[in-house]
Design a protein around this motif. Structure first.
Motif, PDB file in Angstrom:
ATOM      1  N   TYR A  14      20.655 -30.690  85.889  1.00  0.00           N
ATOM      2  CA  TYR A  14      20.179 -29.607  85.030  1.00  0.00           C
ATOM      3  C   TYR A  14      20.686 -28.270  85.534  1.00  0.00           C
ATOM      4  N   GLN A  15      20.554 -27.263  84.688  1.00  0.00           N
ATOM      5  CA  GLN A  15      20.864 -25.887  85.053  1.00  0.00           C
ATOM      6  C   GLN A  15      19.811 -24.993  84.416  1.00  0.00           C
ATOM      7  N   ASP A  16      19.142 -24.187  85.234  1.00  0.00           N
ATOM      8  CA  ASP A  16      18.089 -23.299  84.731  1.00  0.00           C
ATOM      9  C   ASP A  16      17.056 -24.062  83.904  1.00  0.00           C
ATOM     10  N   SER A  17      16.611 -25.193  84.436  1.00  0.00           N
ATOM     11  CA  SER A  17      15.549 -26.010  83.828  1.00  0.00           C
ATOM     12  C   SER A  17      15.952 -26.677  82.519  1.00  0.00           C
ATOM     13  N   VAL A  18      17.239 -26.692  82.202  1.00  0.00           N
ATOM     14  CA  VAL A  18      17.732 -27.354  80.986  1.00  0.00           C
ATOM     15  C   VAL A  18      18.679 -28.476  81.395  1.00  0.00           C
ATOM     16  N   PRO A  19      18.454 -29.715  80.944  1.00  0.00           N
ATOM     17  CA  PRO A  19      19.347 -30.814  81.305  1.00  0.00           C
ATOM     18  C   PRO A  19      20.775 -30.522  80.869  1.00  0.00           C
ATOM     19  N   LEU A  20      21.727 -30.822  81.730  1.00  0.00           N
ATOM     20  CA  LEU A  20      23.122 -30.652  81.363  1.00  0.00           C
ATOM     21  C   LEU A  20      23.520 -31.724  80.348  1.00  0.00           C
ATOM     22  N   PRO A  21      24.405 -31.405  79.425  1.00  0.00           N
ATOM     23  CA  PRO A  21      24.763 -32.344  78.359  1.00  0.00           C
ATOM     24  C   PRO A  21      25.172 -33.715  78.900  1.00  0.00           C
ATOM     25  N   GLY A  22      24.532 -34.750  78.354  1.00  0.00           N
ATOM     26  CA  GLY A  22      24.869 -36.124  78.711  1.00  0.00           C
ATOM     27  C   GLY A  22      24.275 -36.612  80.010  1.00  0.00           C
ATOM     28  N   SER A  23      23.604 -35.748  80.771  1.00  0.00           N
ATOM     29  CA  SER A  23      23.150 -36.149  82.098  1.00  0.00           C
ATOM     30  C   SER A  23      21.972 -37.115  82.057  1.00  0.00           C
ATOM     31  N   VAL A  24      21.051 -36.925  81.123  1.00  0.00           N
ATOM     32  CA  VAL A  24      19.908 -37.844  81.027  1.00  0.00           C
ATOM     33  C   VAL A  24      20.396 -39.250  80.708  1.00  0.00           C
ATOM     34  N   ASP A  25      21.300 -39.355  79.757  1.00  0.00           N
ATOM     35  CA  ASP A  25      21.858 -40.665  79.403  1.00  0.00           C
ATOM     36  C   ASP A  25      22.659 -41.247  80.564  1.00  0.00           C
ATOM     37  N   ALA A  26      23.359 -40.394  81.310  1.00  0.00           N
ATOM     38  CA  ALA A  26      24.170 -40.878  82.432  1.00  0.00           C
ATOM     39  C   ALA A  26      23.293 -41.516  83.502  1.00  0.00           C
ATOM     40  N   VAL A  27      22.163 -40.893  83.804  1.00  0.00           N
ATOM     41  CA  VAL A  27      21.238 -41.473  84.794  1.00  0.00           C
ATOM     42  C   VAL A  27      20.680 -42.790  84.262  1.00  0.00           C
ATOM     43  N   ALA A  28      20.344 -42.828  82.991  1.00  0.00           N
ATOM     44  CA  ALA A  28      19.839 -44.071  82.386  1.00  0.00           C
ATOM     45  C   ALA A  28      20.884 -45.177  82.462  1.00  0.00           C
ATOM     46  N   GLN A  29      22.161 -44.834  82.280  1.00  0.00           N
ATOM     47  CA  GLN A  29      23.231 -45.821  82.385  1.00  0.00           C
ATOM     48  C   GLN A  29      23.344 -46.373  83.797  1.00  0.00           C
ATOM     49  N   LEU A  30      23.226 -45.495  84.788  1.00  0.00           N
ATOM     50  CA  LEU A  30      23.266 -45.959  86.172  1.00  0.00           C
ATOM     51  C   LEU A  30      22.131 -46.939  86.446  1.00  0.00           C
ATOM     52  N   GLN A  31      20.952 -46.614  85.935  1.00  0.00           N
ATOM     53  CA  GLN A  31      19.806 -47.494  86.134  1.00  0.00           C
ATOM     54  C   GLN A  31      19.995 -48.816  85.404  1.00  0.00           C
ATOM     55  N   ALA A  32      20.551 -48.767  84.200  1.00  0.00           N
ATOM     56  CA  ALA A  32      20.780 -49.987  83.430  1.00  0.00           C
ATOM     57  C   ALA A  32      21.791 -50.897  84.116  1.00  0.00           C
ATOM     58  N   LYS A  33      22.742 -50.298  84.821  1.00  0.00           N
ATOM     59  CA  LYS A  33      23.733 -51.078  85.562  1.00  0.00           C
ATOM     60  C   LYS A  33      23.197 -51.601  86.886  1.00  0.00           C
ATOM     61  N   ASN A 234      40.782 -35.471  98.590  1.00  0.00           N
ATOM     62  CA  ASN A 234      40.568 -36.916  98.516  1.00  0.00           C
ATOM     63  C   ASN A 234      39.344 -37.290  97.689  1.00  0.00           C
ATOM     64  N   ALA A 235      38.692 -36.309  97.112  1.00  0.00           N
ATOM     65  CA  ALA A 235      37.492 -36.575  96.325  1.00  0.00           C
ATOM     66  C   ALA A 235      37.846 -36.909  94.883  1.00  0.00           C
ATOM     67  N   LEU A 236      36.952 -37.620  94.234  1.00  0.00           N
ATOM     68  CA  LEU A 236      37.057 -37.853  92.804  1.00  0.00           C
ATOM     69  C   LEU A 236      36.658 -36.566  92.086  1.00  0.00           C
ATOM     70  N   LEU A 237      37.106 -36.413  90.863  1.00  0.00           N
ATOM     71  CA  LEU A 237      36.822 -35.202  90.100  1.00  0.00           C
ATOM     72  C   LEU A 237      36.416 -35.590  88.687  1.00  0.00           C
ATOM     73  N   ALA A 238      35.361 -34.925  88.183  1.00  0.00           N
ATOM     74  CA  ALA A 238      34.907 -35.186  86.819  1.00  0.00           C
ATOM     75  C   ALA A 238      34.397 -33.897  86.202  1.00  0.00           C
ATOM     76  N   GLN A 239      34.483 -33.824  84.892  1.00  0.00           N
ATOM     77  CA  GLN A 239      34.016 -32.636  84.183  1.00  0.00           C
ATOM     78  C   GLN A 239      32.514 -32.461  84.347  1.00  0.00           C
ATOM     79  N   ASP A 240      31.785 -33.565  84.300  1.00  0.00           N
ATOM     80  CA  ASP A 240      30.327 -33.514  84.435  1.00  0.00           C
ATOM     81  C   ASP A 240      29.831 -34.889  84.859  1.00  0.00           C
ATOM     82  N   LEU A 241      28.505 -35.025  84.980  1.00  0.00           N
ATOM     83  CA  LEU A 241      27.939 -36.303  85.424  1.00  0.00           C
ATOM     84  C   LEU A 241      28.262 -37.431  84.458  1.00  0.00           C
ATOM     85  N   ALA A 242      28.213 -37.143  83.172  1.00  0.00           N
ATOM     86  CA  ALA A 242      28.490 -38.184  82.184  1.00  0.00           C
ATOM     87  C   ALA A 242      29.886 -38.773  82.384  1.00  0.00           C
ATOM     88  N   GLU A 243      30.885 -37.907  82.609  1.00  0.00           N
ATOM     89  CA  GLU A 243      32.238 -38.403  82.836  1.00  0.00           C
ATOM     90  C   GLU A 243      32.338 -39.130  84.164  1.00  0.00           C
TER      91      GLU A 243
END
Length: 249
Positions: A14-33, A234-243
């Motif tokens: 989140y940023q300033d108490s607002v979930p970042l786009p796609g982040s809630v679903d991304a966490v749910a996907q991690l849990q589902a996996k 050497n790190a991975l790079l992504a636009q956001d958590l969803a990616e």
């Protein structure tokens, strides 16, 4: 192969108490996996209970014990050694350290993000305790964080000032400390090479994780600034958590 995932909180979820786009679903996907998760944070303005309450209000479905915070690691350290801390911390965190704040004759200095309490009076008190031999214990050495669209000073600059003034070196119990990452990994029951750390702070999240043996992924949200990825080639790079979840998990 990734067997567990560590996520930074502010600037990733989140940023300033607002979930970042796609982040809630991304966490749910991690849990589902089936990925074991820890939300690892240096946030020292909020108790773990308040962090959990806020995340739940944003739509994240997590358990309180999945939050591994720097204040939590600090409490464990103090209790294990019977230390009496002088706590230069944020008012919001006092509830988590209430019993320790009443200890007489402090023999340790604890620094979190104290905000307006980083004034001459409080820093002078900490300075004299350090001169008397008290250890300097820091919840983190982050330089800044993003809040309400601007970068704000974090605890790191004040920790460095006390180190310089007293001629001491702080023991850091939050990110980027290897011990902090190891504590989270021990709870998950995995080894460092089996875990992926996803964060927006190239120093505290990504480089810290890599030095501790984890794989690091830098997301271009939160406190990320253009060019940060060059500091962790050497790190991975992504636009956001969803990616990041889509590409690497």
């Amino acid at each position: 192969m990734t067997q567990a995932v560590l996520l930074d909180v502010s600037g990733v979820l989140y940023q300033d108490s607002v979930p970042l786009p796609g982040s809630v679903d991304a966490v749910a996907q991690l849990q589902a996996k089936g990925y074991p998760l820890r939300l690892v944070t240096n946030t020292s303005r909020l108790t773990a209970a308040e962090i959990h309450r806020q995340l739940s209000g944003m739509g994240y479905v997590i358990e309180p014990e999945q939050i591994y915070s720097a204040p939590r690691a600090m409490r464990h350290y103090l209790e294990a050694r019977g230390l009496r801390p002088y706590c230069l911390i944020h008012r919001n965190l006092e509830a988590e350290f209430a019993d320790l704040l009443e200890e007489p004759s402090p023999n340790a200095v604890v620094i979190g993000d104290a905000a307006e309490r980083f004034d001459y009076l409080h820093l002078e008190r900490a300075f004299h305790l350090l001169l008397e031999g008290a250890p300097l214990l820091a919840m983190g050495i982050n330089r800044y964080f993003r809040y309400q669209g601007a970068l704000r000073l974090d605890a790191g600059p004040f920790v460095r000032a006390l180190e310089y003034a007293a001629g001491v070196e702080a023991l850091v119990l939050g990110k980027p400390s290897a011990a902090f990452f190891q504590g989270a990994l021990e709870e998950l029951g995995v080894q460092a090479p089996q875990a992926l750390m996803i964060g927006d702070d190239v120093e505290g999240d990504v480089l810290g994780a890599q030095k501790a043996g984890l794989q690091g992924c830098l997301v271009q949200t939160g406190k990320y600034r253009p060019g940060d990825e060059a500091r962790a080639p050497n790190a991975l790079l992504a636009q956001d958590l969803a990616e990041a979840v889509r590409r690497y998990c």
